[in-house]
Write an enzyme that holds these catalytic residues in place. Sequence first.
Site, PDB file in Angstrom:
ATOM      1  N   HIS A 167       0.798  -1.229   0.000  1.00 16.16           N
ATOM      2  CA  HIS A 167       0.000   0.000   0.000  1.00 16.16           C
ATOM      3  C   HIS A 167       0.839   1.293   0.000  1.00 16.16           C
ATOM      4  O   HIS A 167       0.843   2.042  -0.958  1.00 16.16           O
ATOM      5  CB  HIS A 167      -0.903   0.037   1.240  1.00 16.16           C
ATOM      6  CG  HIS A 167      -1.756  -1.167   1.437  1.00 16.16           C
ATOM      7  ND1 HIS A 167      -2.868  -1.468   0.672  1.00 16.16           N
ATOM      8  CD2 HIS A 167      -1.666  -2.164   2.348  1.00 16.16           C
ATOM      9  CE1 HIS A 167      -3.430  -2.587   1.107  1.00 16.16           C
ATOM     10  NE2 HIS A 167      -2.721  -3.037   2.118  1.00 16.16           N
TER      11      HIS A 167
HETATM   12  O1  RIB Z   1      -5.307  -0.180   4.607  1.00 17.62           O
HETATM   13  C1  RIB Z   1      -3.917  -0.139   4.405  1.00 17.62           C
HETATM   14  C2  RIB Z   1      -3.290   0.911   5.261  1.00 17.62           C
HETATM   15  O2  RIB Z   1      -3.514   0.598   6.635  1.00 17.62           O
HETATM   16  C3  RIB Z   1      -1.755   0.983   5.110  1.00 17.62           C
HETATM   17  O3  RIB Z   1      -1.332   2.305   5.343  1.00 17.62           O
HETATM   18  C4  RIB Z   1      -1.253   0.090   6.201  1.00 17.62           C
HETATM   19  O4  RIB Z   1       0.046   0.453   6.666  1.00 17.62           O
HETATM   20  C5  RIB Z   1      -2.272   0.369   7.278  1.00 17.62           C
HETATM   21  O5  RIB Z   1      -1.870   1.565   7.940  1.00 17.62           O
END
Ligand code: RIB
Length: 316
Positions: free
Chosen positions: A246
């Site tokens: 992500h």
């Molecule tokens: O949903 C994904 C996000 O939530 C990313 O930033 C991961 O690190 C968590 O913080």
Amino acid sequence: MTSTSPRKIIIDTDPGQDDAIAILLALASPEELDLLGITCVAGNVPLARTQTNARIICEVAGRPEVKVFAGRDAPLSRPLVTAEAVHGKTGLDGPDLFDPKMPLQTQAGVDFIIDSLRQEPAGTVTLCPLGPLTNIAAAFEAAPDIIGRVQEIVLMGGAYFEVGNITPAAEFNIYVDPEAADIVMKSGVKVTMMPLDVTHKALITRPRIDALLALNSRVGQFAAEMLDFFERFDMEKYGSEGGPLHDPCVIAYLIQPDLFSGRQINVEIETQSDLTLGMTVADWWRVTDRPPNALFIGDVDAEGFFSLITQRLARL
Ligand code: RIB
Ligand code: CA
């Protein structure tokens, strides 16, 4: 987008293995990015761990001079929800961890954000939130004069076609502090969002982890061990060949924006309904007359994305 001088950024983060890769990518890219500081927030794990993890990551990168700040330890108006099931109890499970020697800055993270935006020329600082938006919203509420001075917010959060990952409707970063996300999305600041719609196309696969191992470096080994651990939760959940990476999408966008594509649309945050709390209601098909307030990214060149990460981490 090429610019002669590096872009000034503040990374706001809740490390988190994917946050860690994003921080490493930023530290490995001084031609494009001038990292003013790292502000930590409670999210994946409590603040005591996120600020420790941020310092561990900087030391692994050989950059103990980076300024790391502790921000808020809880959402603006809700109890904290964490994600140890995904990231492990430390938030950085996978590699052997250690107690960092580099100092945590004494200034509060929210105050660092405010002071940086007041001291740097207007329109020259980009905020890069990789976790719940608590610190950003708190800074905007405490010092409304800084809102107009932000160059851009490039954040990881939200979901539309991909639906939620913490509830059927909401992505984790937005869900943890929906009121903060609402403040940010209504602030008028230029926002670029990296939602699950794009991050779920950036899957960590075995060859991509092996490419990090092939760097034969401490950073490559550390990154591979983090991702080995981090991806298993989503692989089991989605039955996919790898877990989504992500947060590095935010930093990769600043370095190589042509890897990504999206649409300028309106995005609003659900803050009232228990059923859909934290949902990013993205008007992708423009069926309302709500004004566009975000570049909502939907696609990425995954091969190019992972090549960029591997090439840059080779520098550390
Ligand atoms: O949903 C994904 C996000 O939530 C990313 O930033 C991961 O690190 C968590 O913080
Ligand atoms: Ca994160």
